[in-house]
Design a protein around this motif. Structure first.
Motif, PDB file in Angstrom:
ATOM      1  N   VAL A   1       0.854  -1.182   0.000  1.00  0.00           N
ATOM      2  CA  VAL A   1       0.000   0.000   0.000  1.00  0.00           C
ATOM      3  C   VAL A   1       0.893   1.236   0.000  1.00  0.00           C
ATOM      4  N   LEU A   2       0.714   2.100  -1.008  1.00  0.00           N
ATOM      5  CA  LEU A   2       1.580   3.267  -1.193  1.00  0.00           C
ATOM      6  C   LEU A   2       0.735   4.539  -1.219  1.00  0.00           C
ATOM      7  N   PRO A   3       0.618   5.247  -0.083  1.00  0.00           N
ATOM      8  CA  PRO A   3      -0.113   6.516  -0.090  1.00  0.00           C
ATOM      9  C   PRO A   3       0.703   7.633  -0.728  1.00  0.00           C
ATOM     10  N   ASP A   4       0.029   8.695  -1.151  1.00  0.00           N
ATOM     11  CA  ASP A   4       0.741   9.794  -1.802  1.00  0.00           C
ATOM     12  C   ASP A   4       1.117  10.916  -0.834  1.00  0.00           C
ATOM     13  N   GLU A   5       0.950  10.700   0.470  1.00  0.00           N
ATOM     14  CA  GLU A   5       1.498  11.577   1.493  1.00  0.00           C
ATOM     15  C   GLU A   5       1.620  10.787   2.784  1.00  0.00           C
ATOM     16  N   PRO A   6       2.599  11.107   3.627  1.00  0.00           N
ATOM     17  CA  PRO A   6       3.504  12.262   3.573  1.00  0.00           C
ATOM     18  C   PRO A   6       4.573  12.161   2.477  1.00  0.00           C
ATOM     19  N   TYR A   7       4.979  10.941   2.089  1.00  0.00           N
ATOM     20  CA  TYR A   7       5.859  10.794   0.927  1.00  0.00           C
ATOM     21  C   TYR A   7       4.982  10.616  -0.297  1.00  0.00           C
ATOM     22  N   ARG A   8       5.313  11.288  -1.391  1.00  0.00           N
ATOM     23  CA  ARG A   8       4.456  11.220  -2.571  1.00  0.00           C
ATOM     24  C   ARG A   8       4.817  10.017  -3.438  1.00  0.00           C
ATOM     25  N   PHE A   9       4.410   8.817  -2.987  1.00  0.00           N
ATOM     26  CA  PHE A   9       4.555   7.644  -3.843  1.00  0.00           C
ATOM     27  C   PHE A   9       3.666   7.807  -5.067  1.00  0.00           C
ATOM     28  N   SER A  10       4.121   7.252  -6.170  1.00  0.00           N
ATOM     29  CA  SER A  10       3.352   7.334  -7.412  1.00  0.00           C
ATOM     30  C   SER A  10       3.625   6.087  -8.229  1.00  0.00           C
ATOM     31  N   ALA A  11       2.991   5.981  -9.370  1.00  0.00           N
ATOM     32  CA  ALA A  11       3.210   4.825 -10.235  1.00  0.00           C
ATOM     33  C   ALA A  11       4.661   4.724 -10.677  1.00  0.00           C
ATOM     34  N   ASP A  12       5.372   5.852 -10.663  1.00  0.00           N
ATOM     35  CA  ASP A  12       6.777   5.882 -11.097  1.00  0.00           C
ATOM     36  C   ASP A  12       7.763   5.883  -9.940  1.00  0.00           C
ATOM     37  N   ASP A  13       7.276   5.895  -8.725  1.00  0.00           N
ATOM     38  CA  ASP A  13       8.156   5.980  -7.562  1.00  0.00           C
ATOM     39  C   ASP A  13       7.570   5.152  -6.434  1.00  0.00           C
ATOM     40  N   GLY A  14       7.993   3.892  -6.351  1.00  0.00           N
ATOM     41  CA  GLY A  14       7.510   3.008  -5.290  1.00  0.00           C
ATOM     42  C   GLY A  14       7.283   1.587  -5.759  1.00  0.00           C
ATOM     43  N   PRO A  15       6.386   1.373  -6.723  1.00  0.00           N
ATOM     44  CA  PRO A  15       6.115  -0.002  -7.153  1.00  0.00           C
ATOM     45  C   PRO A  15       7.334  -0.741  -7.683  1.00  0.00           C
TER      46      PRO A  15
ATOM     47  N   PHE B   1       9.162  -3.274  -5.549  1.00  0.00           N
ATOM     48  CA  PHE B   1       8.496  -4.523  -5.161  1.00  0.00           C
ATOM     49  C   PHE B   1       8.054  -5.279  -6.413  1.00  0.00           C
ATOM     50  N   PRO B   2       9.004  -5.727  -7.226  1.00  0.00           N
ATOM     51  CA  PRO B   2       8.651  -6.403  -8.481  1.00  0.00           C
ATOM     52  C   PRO B   2       7.804  -7.642  -8.244  1.00  0.00           C
ATOM     53  N   GLY B   3       6.743  -7.750  -9.027  1.00  0.00           N
ATOM     54  CA  GLY B   3       5.876  -8.918  -8.936  1.00  0.00           C
ATOM     55  C   GLY B   3       4.824  -8.851  -7.854  1.00  0.00           C
ATOM     56  N   VAL B   4       4.831  -7.774  -7.025  1.00  0.00           N
ATOM     57  CA  VAL B   4       3.859  -7.652  -5.940  1.00  0.00           C
ATOM     58  C   VAL B   4       2.838  -6.571  -6.301  1.00  0.00           C
ATOM     59  N   PRO B   5       1.550  -6.848  -6.207  1.00  0.00           N
ATOM     60  CA  PRO B   5       0.551  -5.820  -6.488  1.00  0.00           C
ATOM     61  C   PRO B   5       0.723  -4.625  -5.549  1.00  0.00           C
ATOM     62  N   CYS B   6       0.670  -3.420  -6.108  1.00  0.00           N
ATOM     63  CA  CYS B   6       0.836  -2.188  -5.335  1.00  0.00           C
ATOM     64  C   CYS B   6      -0.405  -1.315  -5.509  1.00  0.00           C
ATOM     65  N   ALA B   7      -1.003  -0.929  -4.411  1.00  0.00           N
ATOM     66  CA  ALA B   7      -2.180  -0.060  -4.442  1.00  0.00           C
ATOM     67  C   ALA B   7      -1.760   1.360  -4.087  1.00  0.00           C
ATOM     68  N   LEU B   8      -1.996   2.297  -5.008  1.00  0.00           N
ATOM     69  CA  LEU B   8      -1.690   3.708  -4.774  1.00  0.00           C
ATOM     70  C   LEU B   8      -2.912   4.367  -4.143  1.00  0.00           C
ATOM     71  N   LEU B   9      -2.730   4.914  -2.947  1.00  0.00           N
ATOM     72  CA  LEU B   9      -3.847   5.446  -2.171  1.00  0.00           C
ATOM     73  C   LEU B   9      -3.737   6.957  -1.978  1.00  0.00           C
ATOM     74  N   SER B  10      -4.873   7.584  -1.780  1.00  0.00           N
ATOM     75  CA  SER B  10      -4.922   8.993  -1.394  1.00  0.00           C
ATOM     76  C   SER B  10      -4.477   9.123   0.057  1.00  0.00           C
ATOM     77  N   GLY B  11      -3.330   9.760   0.272  1.00  0.00           N
ATOM     78  CA  GLY B  11      -2.847   9.917   1.636  1.00  0.00           C
ATOM     79  C   GLY B  11      -3.775  10.757   2.483  1.00  0.00           C
TER      80      GLY B  11
END
Length: 241
Positions: A186-200, A203-213
């Motif tokens: 689970v990758l929220p976009d705050e306090p760190y701004r994870f995004s589709a280009d920064d975070g997933p 974790f290769p091969g693992v589903p990543c959910a981008l959430l509204s922080g």
């Protein structure tokens, strides 16, 4: 009543419920849009001289958002403060209701009633999925137990791999995170701004959910829409690598 809020969640709650009561807020208080009050700096390093100059009857703080020394400095100067510390969704709803009543709200606002309904039976992942929840990178920091955001995710069917860790915000390295073999990241976009280009990509091969922080960590009017929005984001993870 003159209120200064050093907590973005509470800024939104007070501004929407009791227009005119709020006289100051931090530079990070972005909601509601167009809020026209004096700005007093950041949440961690507010300008206390500016806060005192506003002659507030009450300053709102939070254990995680603000520094203890700022609360103590305001108290020493004779400025009343209220320090919030919700760690569960029901706790947040109760604190909000009590605070707004003390500030003069004649009844619970519509958004708070809507939040109670929304969280009474939120949509959950089925089956529940074991996850790691990074909230910072460089170094990696993850969500542990006894946190508001952790309770939000628990109620949506996310099993936090670090829920029983001794620290509320553990700092494992990336190898340790991968060793948890999560079913979901689970990758929220705050306090760190994870995004589709920064975070997933970590974790290769693992589903990543981008959430509204904001919807994961704020406790205020956003609570009313948070269950549906977060559940939708959790159900549409991306796969990297």
């Amino acid at each position: 009543m003159r209120v200064v809020s050093l907590v973005p969640s509470l800024t939104e709650a007070v501004a929407l419920t009791l227009p005119g009561v709020l006289v100051g807020a931090t530079d990070w208080c972005t909601h509601p849009a167009g809020l026209d009050v004096a700005r007093v700096g950041g949440t961690k390093y507010p300008d206390l001289d500016r806060v005192r100059a506003l002659r507030p009857d009450l300053v709102l703080l939070n254990v995680e958002e603000n520094r203890r020394e700022d609360a103590e400095s305001l108290r020493a100067a004779g400025v009343p403060v209220r320090v919030t510390y919700p760690r569960t969704v029901p706790g947040a709803l109760t604190e909000l209701a009590e605070l707004l009543a003390e500030l003069g709200a004649p009844a619970e606002p519509a958004w708070l009633r809507a939040a109670r309904r929304a969280w009474a039976a939120p949509h959950r992942l089925a089956p529940a999925r074991r996850a790691v929840v990074p909230v910072w990178r460089r170094p990696w920091v993850v969500l542990g137990g006894d946190t508001f955001a952790g309770d939000v995710l628990h109620r949506l069917g996310v099993i936090n791999a670090y829920d029983r860790h001794a620290e509320r915000y553990p700092r494992p390295n990336l190898a340790e995170l991968r060793d948890q073999r999560p079913e979901l990241v689970v990758l929220p976009d705050e306090p760190y701004r994870f995004s589709a280009d920064d975070g997933p990509e970590a974790f290769p091969g693992v589903p990543c959910a981008l959430l509204s922080g904001r919807h994961l960590t704020w406790y205020g009017p956003s609570l009313a829409e948070a269950p549906a929005l977060l559940a939708d984001q959790l159900s549409r993870p991306t796969l990297a690598g």
